[in-house]
Write an enzyme that holds these catalytic residues in place. Structure first.
Site, short mmCIF file in Angstrom:
data_model
loop_
_atom_site.label_atom_id
_atom_site.label_comp_id
_atom_site.label_asym_id
_atom_site.label_seq_id
_atom_site.Cartn_x
_atom_site.Cartn_y
_atom_site.Cartn_z
CG ASP A 243 -5.96 -0.59 7.72
OD1 ASP A 243 -6.02 0.28 6.82
OD2 ASP A 243 -4.91 -0.89 8.32
CG HIS A 270 -1.97 1.33 9.15
ND1 HIS A 270 -3.32 1.17 8.91
CD2 HIS A 270 -1.77 2.67 9.30
CE1 HIS A 270 -3.91 2.36 8.91
NE2 HIS A 270 -2.99 3.28 9.13
#
Length: 416
Positions: A243, A270
């Site tokens: 990310d 996530h």
């Protein structure tokens, strides 16, 4: 970290991650000192070395011809100061890393990248099949780390003997039409089984969970470790580095910035809306319109789906995930090696919010998580504050799902 002088100089590619630069024993070294600016402070996972030693005859990839592969990592340091002679002494590789799920789409490139680290002496590859040939292939690469293969449940314990870091990318990838429940039901069982072996054979290792959904599989891992009596919350990590990598890339592209300079902290979880890039804390400081904030946030939250659709059912993020995971492994190894300046974002047990697990920047040390960094949650914009509150219910449910899974499995086993 990297240096450009004459064509006779080049940097060994093993320097691409960390601060140590490897030399083969017979290499004739030139003495180069380069004072590096503090441009890496905002770039998580990489750290500039104070000086660089360059090989004149040989490198791990051979004769310097591959140096151009690493050009993208080169900052504008100018010409090296050849008048000052200082040489980094070669460092002995000392850490062992196990990759559980090494034959998969993430496991294979991840194993290659880990083998390139000068901090690694051995890479243990485990999977239920097809790992022997992968290990043989990697052992043809002339980097120091030795690759060992382990196949099937009977060899799982052996694959974990003496390792310092355990990385778990095992499981199935998300496919078109697959729900989170579908993915969880398969991968939670896999993670639980592997974690039982880790608890028995490598309880003191750093544990990196990549298997999705990370928001649930990390709590699964924690509950298994608790039941085995070896849970150390400082050493269990959900790998959310992808990310951060994506956020930095998307911002650099949007704002025409040099990628090496860009760092964007990503907090929460996530998956989907639990992924929250803190664009207001981007380094270097940059201004975004409300529309840009919305577009960048939504793109990051849907980046996994973007790849699943782009690969037309052939898988999800593999190469970028392997790159991000390798970066987190290298950061962990640097911390284990005594580097006191290692920071990464990770999904860990946390007290930053009311949730038991939360992704944020953490400082790493030899003991694992030395500290979570609370400053990232201070001074948020209205958009970020609202998004943070909006993600909490979903993240809370995902965490509870992982915890409940292990408890139900334990109860079922006891009653059976």
């Amino acid at each position: 970290m990297l240096v450009s002088a004459a064509s006779a100089l080049y940097v060994s590619p093993v320097a691409s991650y960390g601060t140590r630069i490897g030399l083969e024993p017979k290499a004739k070294a030139l003495h180069v000192t380069q004072k590096t600016p503090k441009l890496f402070k905002g770039f998580n996972g990489l750290k500039a070395a104070a000086s660089v030693s360059c090989e004149s005859d040989t490198s791990f990839l051979g004769n310097g011809r591959n140096a151009t592969v690493w050009e993208s990592f080169k900052p504008k340091l100018g010409r090296p100061n050849l008048r000052t002679k200082s040489l980094l002494k070669p460092q002995a590789s000392s850490f062992k890393v196990a990759v559980l799920g090494a034959a998969g789409g993430v496991g294979q490139p991840l194993a290659l990248l880990i083998k390139m680290s000068p901090l690694v002496s051995a890479v243990h590859l485990y999977d239920i099949a097809n790992v022997k040939g992968i290990a043989a292939d990697l052992n043809h690469c002339n980097t120091p780390a030795r690759v060992l293969d382990f196949t099937g449940e009977s060899e799982l314990a052996s694959s974990l003997e003496g390792v310092d870091v355990v990385v778990i990318p095992a499981g199935i990838p998300q496919k078109p039409g697959m729900t989170c429940d579908d993915l969880f039901n398969v991968n939670a069982n896999i993670v639980k089984s592997l974690m039982e072996a880790v608890a028995d054979n490598a309880p003191d290792a750093f544990i990196h969970i990549i298997s999705n959904p990370v928001n649930s599989t990390v709590p699964v891992a924690a509950e298994v470790l608790k039941q085995k009596g070896v849970y150390d919350p400082k050493k269990l990590f959900g790998v959310t580095t992808l990310d951060v990598v994506r956020a930095s890339t998307f911002v650099a592209q949007k704002k025409n910035l040099k990628l090496i300079d860009v760092s964007v902290p990503v907090i929460g979880g996530h998956d989907g809306i639990t992924i929250l890039p803190l664009l207001s804390k981007t380094r270097p400081s940059v201004t975004f319109t409300d529309r840009e904030v919305e577009e960048l946030t939504v793109r990051l939250q849907n980046a996994g789906t973007e790849l699943v659709e782009g690969k037309v059912g052939a898988g999800s993020a593999t190469l970028s995930m392997a790159y991000a995971a390798a970066r987190f492994v290298e950061s962990s190894l640097r911390a284990l090696d005594g580097d006191g300046d290692v920071y990464e974002c990770s999904f860990v047990q946390s007290d930053l919010t009311e949730l038991p697990f939360f992704a944020s920047r953490v400082k790493l040390s030899r003991k694992g998580v030395e500290a979570v960094i609370p400053s990232d949650l201070q001074g948020l914009t209205d958009y970020e504050t609202k998004a943070l509150e909006a993600l909490k219910p979903e993240l809370k449910a995902s965490i509870e799902k992982g915890v409940s899974f292990v408890h139900k499995q334990t109860a079922a086993a006891a009653s059976g």
